[in-house]
Design a protein around this motif. Structure first.
Motif, PDB file in Angstrom:
ATOM      1  N   UNK A 114       0.749  -1.291   0.001  1.00 42.74           N
ATOM      2  CA  UNK A 114       0.116  -0.032   0.117  1.00 42.74           C
ATOM      3  C   UNK A 114       0.752   1.319   0.177  1.00 42.74           C
ATOM      4  N   UNK A 115       1.870   1.215  -0.181  1.00 42.93           N
ATOM      5  CA  UNK A 115       3.012   2.452  -0.434  1.00 42.93           C
ATOM      6  C   UNK A 115       2.390   3.038  -1.462  1.00 42.93           C
ATOM      7  N   UNK A 116       2.630   4.598  -1.507  1.00 43.58           N
ATOM      8  CA  UNK A 116       2.263   5.207  -2.717  1.00 43.58           C
ATOM      9  C   UNK A 116       3.451   5.039  -3.722  1.00 43.58           C
ATOM     10  N   UNK A 117       2.893   5.248  -5.046  1.00 42.36           N
ATOM     11  CA  UNK A 117       3.662   5.133  -5.956  1.00 42.36           C
ATOM     12  C   UNK A 117       3.447   6.423  -7.061  1.00 42.36           C
ATOM     13  N   UNK A 118       4.392   7.079  -7.216  1.00 45.84           N
ATOM     14  CA  UNK A 118       4.041   8.487  -8.285  1.00 45.84           C
ATOM     15  C   UNK A 118       3.861   7.923  -9.509  1.00 45.84           C
ATOM     16  N   UNK A 119       2.655   8.632 -10.107  1.00 46.96           N
ATOM     17  CA  UNK A 119       2.182   8.474 -11.414  1.00 46.96           C
ATOM     18  C   UNK A 119       2.288   9.671 -12.280  1.00 46.96           C
ATOM     19  N   UNK A 120       2.171   9.539 -13.502  1.00 48.69           N
ATOM     20  CA  UNK A 120       1.883  10.625 -14.183  1.00 48.69           C
ATOM     21  C   UNK A 120       1.003  10.617 -15.431  1.00 48.69           C
ATOM     22  N   UNK A 121       0.521  11.561 -15.834  1.00 51.05           N
ATOM     23  CA  UNK A 121      -0.152  11.635 -17.428  1.00 51.05           C
ATOM     24  C   UNK A 121       0.514  12.353 -18.565  1.00 51.05           C
ATOM     25  N   UNK A 122       0.728  11.491 -19.542  1.00 46.29           N
ATOM     26  CA  UNK A 122       1.902  12.196 -20.404  1.00 46.29           C
ATOM     27  C   UNK A 122       1.440  12.490 -21.824  1.00 46.29           C
ATOM     28  N   UNK A 123       1.951  13.195 -22.354  1.00 49.50           N
ATOM     29  CA  UNK A 123       1.804  13.385 -23.938  1.00 49.50           C
ATOM     30  C   UNK A 123       3.095  13.555 -24.488  1.00 49.50           C
ATOM     31  N   UNK A 124       3.333  12.747 -25.510  1.00 47.37           N
ATOM     32  CA  UNK A 124       4.805  12.492 -26.219  1.00 47.37           C
ATOM     33  C   UNK A 124       4.716  13.283 -27.754  1.00 47.37           C
ATOM     34  N   UNK A 125       5.895  13.742 -28.036  1.00 45.99           N
ATOM     35  CA  UNK A 125       5.915  14.676 -29.273  1.00 45.99           C
ATOM     36  C   UNK A 125       7.105  13.729 -29.969  1.00 45.99           C
ATOM     37  N   UNK A 126       6.782  13.118 -30.872  1.00 42.75           N
ATOM     38  CA  UNK A 126       7.665  12.303 -31.920  1.00 42.75           C
ATOM     39  C   UNK A 126       7.954  13.242 -33.193  1.00 42.75           C
ATOM     40  N   UNK A 127       9.213  13.689 -33.199  1.00 47.01           N
ATOM     41  CA  UNK A 127       9.646  14.680 -34.229  1.00 47.01           C
ATOM     42  C   UNK A 127      10.390  14.149 -35.401  1.00 47.01           C
ATOM     43  N   UNK A 128       9.829  14.030 -36.699  1.00 45.16           N
ATOM     44  CA  UNK A 128      10.393  13.580 -37.941  1.00 45.16           C
ATOM     45  C   UNK A 128      10.786  14.760 -38.829  1.00 45.16           C
TER      46      UNK A 128
END
Length: 307
Positions: free
Chosen positions: A82-96
């Motif tokens: 039950x220890x807390x784990x940090x999480x995130x909501x992400x957006x990624x940019x792939x540059x070609x």
């Protein structure tokens, strides 16, 4: 011992055993079932698809952390405590050289419960919106609100981006299932449909992976410098899921998220084996702050969209 006391103790013992069994069944079990359907991920075929389209491959991959939160470890992998784990909501940019592809979009204020997701990053959201506006293609690992919400909000403001949005057929059909008022969110978007693998740009391949949601897919990126990245979405919230093959507990998986638990575990087993056999392939799980920060530190990706 008096009969009534003996009977009382027996009842208490039975309740404790039943409670322990119930806890393990619903919350404590993150282990894969003994038998699993197969999930075939043919990396030779994926790499062949990555080279189908002519042109320069990705030179840069960037990330925006749209929101951070924490969940108990046992939510990501049943039985992990039950220890807390940090999480995130992400957006990624792939540059070609001739394309900019956005993968996922987190979600923005007023779309999530403030008590669960309290730390929206307004600067990151502004940069993500700028990136969405300039993108030639926008793809999603799946249709859950914490991956599609930012796109929904931006598309409402800038409907001209419709031609850049590349939802697969199942994502378009099911987005309203997870947030009812989004049923028509992408009404003006033409969905794509594919069987197993689909190249969408040089070095970039969509990979069907239903289970967490009907529209779940992985996104493979083969870069110009030879590095390879696999965005696995919420098949695993954390890299720990991929390293161990352990998944979400039944209470969350089956009864709250409504995912196909066997399909997810099959995909995790395949990813675990792939991770062990091909450690150079960089896997990006759905919400792992620690893993993303480590990739930034290693130069695998950069923090902040290029706008």
């Amino acid at each position: 011992m008096a009969g009534w006391l003996r009977n009382t103790l027996i009842v208490i013992a039975v309740l404790l055993i039943a409670g322990s069994a119930g806890y393990y069944w619903y919350v404590g079990d993150g282990n894969p079932p003994a038998t699993l359907p197969s999930y075939d991920l043919d990396m030779a075929a994926v790499r062949a698809a990555a080279n189908e389209m002519p042109g320069g491959k990705a030179t840069d991959v960037r990330v925006e952390t749209v929101d951070t939160f924490s969940f108990p470890a046992t939510a990501a992998a049943g039985g992990d405590g039950w220890n807390s784990v940090p999480m995130g909501a992400f957006s990624y940019q792939v540059i070609l050289p001739t394309d900019t592809i956005i993968i996922d979009s987190g979600f923005v204020r007023d779309q999530g419960q403030e008590s669960l997701f309290p730390t929206y990053q307004d600067d990151a959201i502004a940069r993500m919106d700028a990136g969405l506006g300039e993108a030639t293609q926008i793809v999603l690992t799946h249709e859950h609100p914490d991956h599609v919400g930012g796109l929904v909000a931006f598309y409402k403001m800038v409907p001209d981006i419709a031609t850049a949005i590349r939802l697969n057929k199942q994502q378009a059909e099911n987005v309203g299932h997870y947030k009812a008022d989004w049923a028509d969110a992408f009404k003006g978007v033409t969905a794509i449909d594919y069987d197993k693998y689909l190249a969408i740009a040089p070095g970039v391949v969509l990979i069907r992976a239903p289970g967490h949601t009907p529209g779940s897919q992985m996104i493979f990126v083969q870069r110009e410098d030879g590095k390879e990245m696999l965005f696995v979405g919420d098949i695993g919230w954390l890299l720990h899921n991929i390293e161990t093959g352990k998944g979400r507990p039944r209470l969350l998986s089956q009864f709250m998220l409504g995912e196909d638990r066997e399909a997810v575990f099959s995909e995790l087993a395949t990813l675990k084996a792939l991770h062990e056999n091909d450690p150079a392939l960089i896997m990006i799980p759905g919400h792992d702050v620690g893993a993303v920060n480590a990739m930034i530190a290693a130069g695998t990706m950069e923090a902040g969209f290029r706008i």
